[in-house]
Scaffold this motif. Structure first.
Motif, mmCIF file in Angstrom:
data_model
loop_
_atom_site.group_PDB
_atom_site.id
_atom_site.type_symbol
_atom_site.label_atom_id
_atom_site.label_comp_id
_atom_site.label_asym_id
_atom_site.label_seq_id
_atom_site.Cartn_x
_atom_site.Cartn_y
_atom_site.Cartn_z
ATOM 1 N N UNK B 47 0.836 -1.205 0.000
ATOM 2 C CA UNK B 47 0.000 0.000 0.000
ATOM 3 C C UNK B 47 0.871 1.256 0.000
ATOM 4 N N UNK B 48 1.893 1.241 -0.863
ATOM 5 C CA UNK B 48 2.871 2.337 -0.856
ATOM 6 C C UNK B 48 2.211 3.701 -1.077
ATOM 7 N N UNK B 49 1.176 3.752 -1.912
ATOM 8 C CA UNK B 49 0.560 5.046 -2.205
ATOM 9 C C UNK B 49 -0.112 5.626 -0.961
ATOM 10 N N UNK B 50 -0.902 4.797 -0.280
ATOM 11 C CA UNK B 50 -1.579 5.264 0.929
ATOM 12 C C UNK B 50 -0.551 5.619 2.000
ATOM 13 N N UNK B 77 1.980 11.443 -4.884
ATOM 14 C CA UNK B 77 2.466 10.062 -4.790
ATOM 15 C C UNK B 77 2.873 9.651 -6.197
ATOM 16 N N UNK B 78 4.110 9.956 -6.560
ATOM 17 C CA UNK B 78 4.558 9.755 -7.939
ATOM 18 C C UNK B 78 4.789 8.274 -8.202
ATOM 19 N N UNK B 79 4.214 7.803 -9.270
ATOM 20 C CA UNK B 79 4.270 6.384 -9.594
ATOM 21 C C UNK B 79 2.937 5.708 -9.295
ATOM 22 N N UNK B 80 2.056 6.426 -8.595
ATOM 23 C CA UNK B 80 0.749 5.848 -8.262
ATOM 24 C C UNK B 80 -0.387 6.660 -8.891
ATOM 25 N N UNK B 81 -0.025 7.625 -9.752
ATOM 26 C CA UNK B 81 -1.072 8.363 -10.463
ATOM 27 C C UNK B 81 -1.122 9.854 -10.198
ATOM 28 N N UNK B 82 -0.179 10.390 -9.409
ATOM 29 C CA UNK B 82 -0.253 11.809 -9.063
ATOM 30 C C UNK B 82 0.203 12.758 -10.169
ATOM 31 N N UNK B 83 0.897 12.228 -11.164
ATOM 32 C CA UNK B 83 1.413 13.124 -12.213
ATOM 33 C C UNK B 83 0.261 13.840 -12.914
ATOM 34 N N UNK B 84 -0.815 13.086 -13.183
ATOM 35 C CA UNK B 84 -2.042 13.686 -13.701
ATOM 36 C C UNK B 84 -3.149 13.279 -12.732
ATOM 37 N N UNK B 85 -3.416 14.111 -11.732
ATOM 38 C CA UNK B 85 -4.301 13.675 -10.629
ATOM 39 C C UNK B 85 -5.779 13.736 -10.971
ATOM 40 N N UNK B 86 -6.211 12.827 -11.852
ATOM 41 C CA UNK B 86 -7.625 12.805 -12.225
ATOM 42 C C UNK B 86 -8.288 11.481 -11.859
ATOM 43 N N UNK B 88 -8.329 7.992 -8.870
ATOM 44 C CA UNK B 88 -7.855 7.576 -7.543
ATOM 45 C C UNK B 88 -6.456 6.969 -7.666
ATOM 46 N N UNK B 89 -5.661 7.065 -6.588
ATOM 47 C CA UNK B 89 -4.306 6.532 -6.613
ATOM 48 C C UNK B 89 -4.338 5.012 -6.758
ATOM 49 N N UNK B 90 -3.345 4.460 -7.436
ATOM 50 C CA UNK B 90 -3.244 2.999 -7.583
ATOM 51 C C UNK B 90 -2.756 2.384 -6.283
#
Lengths: 121, 161
Positions: B47-50, B77-86, B88-90
């Motif tokens: 659960x690295x993103x959380x 949280x780069x690598x989990x979807x934050x680069x384009x925050x549209x 939910x995080x992976x």
């Protein structure tokens, strides 16, 4: 190509994006004229606005460049302050075009005419 | 416009239209807009993103407890979807680059923020690493204001040097 009922925009178009102040410029460029017809009909400003709604666009405008088989979208106020004061890693929205190309769309019946044609090397 | 191959190395362009010049110039203004800093840490584990998100909040909460509340902040949280925050995080990634950024008109607030990263490595949860470049630098922000100015209030002058 598989028999899935959906494809992604990236199967029929490429793209590039950038910034002007706090606004984002996103181009979606079809690979074929049939692909452009598809984009023109389905990829409306409203659809793009909905896709990027989490970035808080105040307005989305669409411009057509038929000779380039391209649509250009201007998304207002989506860059969290713009290049010099945004706190995001992608300060200039360089990744937004590729994010748009990830969009799932219904598989068009004439998909063969829309996908990138093989090029000679 | 319509391009046409008119010969070898010759392209003819027809159908171009133009408009008269406007009565304004474009001006690219820059103005001082406080200070910013971004720090990164590698967060590893289930659960690295959380976990990264939680670590980022920890930094901001520890600051708040010390009476420091930056005017703007962002946790990525780069690598989990934050680069384009549209989206939910992976939740299926085992490593995430945590990036926390703040912006404030007071330099000392931003300086204080940069000191909160090392403690998260030494006394935070296991799996926090990547503090390799030391304390993040504080940079002064020059914000950009594209604007128009009436041509009749500008005196044009060309200098050769």
């Amino acid at each position: 190509m598989s028999n899935k009922t959906t494809i992604r925009l990236t199967d029929i178009a490429h793209g590039r994006s950038g910034d002007k102040g706090n606004h984002s410029n996103i181009a979606a460029i079809a690979y074929t004229p049939a692909g452009f017809d598809y984009l023109r009909e389905h990829l409306t400003a409203e659809i793009v606005r909905g896709y990027f709604i989490a970035l808080g666009p105040t307005r989305v405008e669409r411009f057509e460049a038929p000779k380039l088989l391209a649509l250009n979208f201007v998304l207002y106020d989506v860059l969290a302050g713009g290049a010099s004061r945004s706190l995001r890693i992608d300060t200039q929205g360089k990744a937004l075009a590729l994010a748009l190309l990830q969009m799932e769309i219904e598989r068009p019946p004439n998909l063969g005419e829309l996908v990138r044609q093989a090029t000679r090397h | 416009v319509q391009p046409r191959q008119a010969g070898a190395d010759l392209v003819e362009i027809t159908g171009a239209k133009g408009k008269p010049a406007t009565d304004t110039y474009k001006v690219s203004l820059a103005y001082r807009d406080g200070f910013m800093s971004s720090g990164t840490l590698m967060i590893y584990g289930d659960h690295a993103a959380a976990k990264a998100r939680s670590c980022g909040e920890m930094i901001l909460r520890r600051l708040a407890r010390a009476g420091i509340r930056p005017e703007r902040s962002n946790i990525e949280c780069l690598g989990a979807g934050s680069c384009v925050p549209i989206q939910p995080l992976r939740d299926d990634v085992t490593e995430v680059m945590l990036r926390v950024s703040v912006h404030d008109s007071r330099r000392d607030v931003v300086e204080r923020f940069t000191k909160e990263f090392a403690p998260l490595v030494t006394s935070g949860p296991p799996g926090v690493t990547g503090y390799t470049t030391g304390r993040a630098p504080v940079r002064e922000v020059f914000a950009y204001w594209p604007a128009l100015i009436a041509k009749n209030v500008v005196q044009a002058k060309v200098e050769f040097c």
